[in-house]
Write a protein that holds these residues in place. Structure first.
Motif: not given
Lengths: 268, 268
Positions: B216, B220-221, B238, B241-242, B244-247, B250-252, B255-256
């Motif tokens: 994760v 991020a980098f 994870a 999920a990561a 989702c964090m970075s954009g 879209y709208y997850c 992930y879903i």
């Protein structure tokens, strides 16, 4: 990582029931377990979430917590007056949770804590709500920090909450939060960066793993505090692991020691 | 995230046994499950880890994998010649895993893949071993990228492994890896950044949560690939999920959808 343990909050149904029924043992049990998990460097949050007799209820809850732990308490209410009213029942200095740019919250809280060691959580919202971009939140931050300075409150007594919103409707991911964190680290290097971690995962399945990804990402950019559930074992483990990544935990000694104490990992 | 699924590797004891016993069903089972987990955007690694008849063994393993999945294969050997010898058994272009600054690896591999769509994993080490600082690894990276350019191999066909080492002996945390990632993102924006994720947690308890914090943080980098176990459900969760964090997600939705497919979360 300075953890503000979030489970003694009347808005959580089981805790709301315990408060309504004056079930002191439930509060003491949660307080004891949270205090074990956060170690020497955190707060036990205490939020009544009641419509009447809020200060009396906070008084009773604070007494219950202090029967089982010496951990400092974060006195938590949407009413700044209730926070100020209840803080005198704390045996030691804690945190006021919270102020923001809204209404007269700063005027009510800051003069009272000015010449004390109390800390304060500051939410980056104002009378218009939560600013939709980083610039708007940074404006609120600058205003709050200017007020704190006026009262001689040092940066390291301020915890900011950049306003964590649910990721499922955030087109840009968490970029607003990260922009606020980066600005804050640069401009107010001693301020603690915190936030309500689990807000990120509202309305999504398997919230645990989103909370973990969020806190680890924010820690990589300088978050050093969080309002969270320290009894969520994998979340706590991920925080210890993130400290290893950042080099804050030399040779992973804290990680290993927390694992040996049974704070995370498979239950014994 | 481009996952290189790592479980078909003879150095894993149960897989080494399956290879020794020509247990084709075990290989097919792991190949099938890994292919389901990585989706359309990854590779199935195939490493024999045998002392004799390596190319023949790789041939047999590649055939087994291709019986159950169309996913591209990462042909994995410490011997560049073995990689080149085995690549012809692949039904579609895959990845050579790996080259580095060592010996004649680049000379052996790069001309062969030059005019093909094959990709290549490049480890940032050389004949002196793993450079002890970011500058040393960046020198190897620059040398490898110059060679790739000479052969007309586009940046986006190169995956770099910044050399993931165990965190328990790293005083500075993962700062070397992050420095290499930042340099690479800036200098070679199309290059994929990968690495052997689970190396980070050698010799530590509850490795899963360290692997998660590591991937994760690196994502991020700018890390966009990893050699990892996609059947580790929380690790895969994870990674979603990561994103989702970075954009990136879209709208997850991804992930879903991965959660609904049962790729992570509590087992049904």
């Amino acid at each position: 990582m300075i953890i503000i343990a979030e489970k003694i909050n009347g808005s959580i149904p089981s805790m709301g029931k315990a408060i309504a029924e004056h079930d002191v043992e439930h509060i003491k049990d949660i307080a004891r377990r949270q205090a074990e998990a956060i170690g020497d460097n955190g707060y036990i949050d205490c939020c009544a979430s009641v419509d009447v007799d809020e200060v009396e209820t906070l008084h009773w809850m604070i007494d219950a917590i202090q029967e089982v732990t010496d951990a400092p308490i974060a006195v938590d209410s949407p009413s700044a007056e209730a926070c100020i009213g209840a803080m005198k029942y704390c045996n030691k200095p804690g945190m006021i949770n919270s102020i923001s740019g809204e209404g007269n919250k700063m005027e009510v809280v800051l003069p009272v804590i000015a010449d004390t060691p109390w800390t304060v959580m500051a939410l980056l919202c104002d009378d218009s709500g939560i600013p939709k971009d980083a610039e708007g939140r940074i404006k609120v931050l600058d205003r709050i920090m200017a007020e704190c300075k006026k009262y001689g409150i040092a940066e390291d007594r301020v915890f900011i909450d950049p306003m964590v919103e649910m990721i499922c409707t955030a087109e840009e991911g968490i970029s607003i939060v990260l922009d606020v964190i980066k600005y804050c680290k640069k401009t107010y290097p001693e301020v603690h960066i915190s936030g309500a971690i689990s807000n990120i995962s509202f309305n999504l399945p398997y919230r645990k793993i989103l909370n973990i990804a969020f806190v680890v990402t924010c820690m990589a950019f300088g978050m050093d505090s969080g309002v969270l559930d320290p009894l969520s074992r994998d979340l706590l483990g991920a925080i210890y692991a993130a400290e290893c990544m950042s080099g804050e935990d030399y040779y992973c000694m804290e990680y290993i020691s927390a694992f040996r104490e049974g704070l995370f990992g498979p239950k014994q």
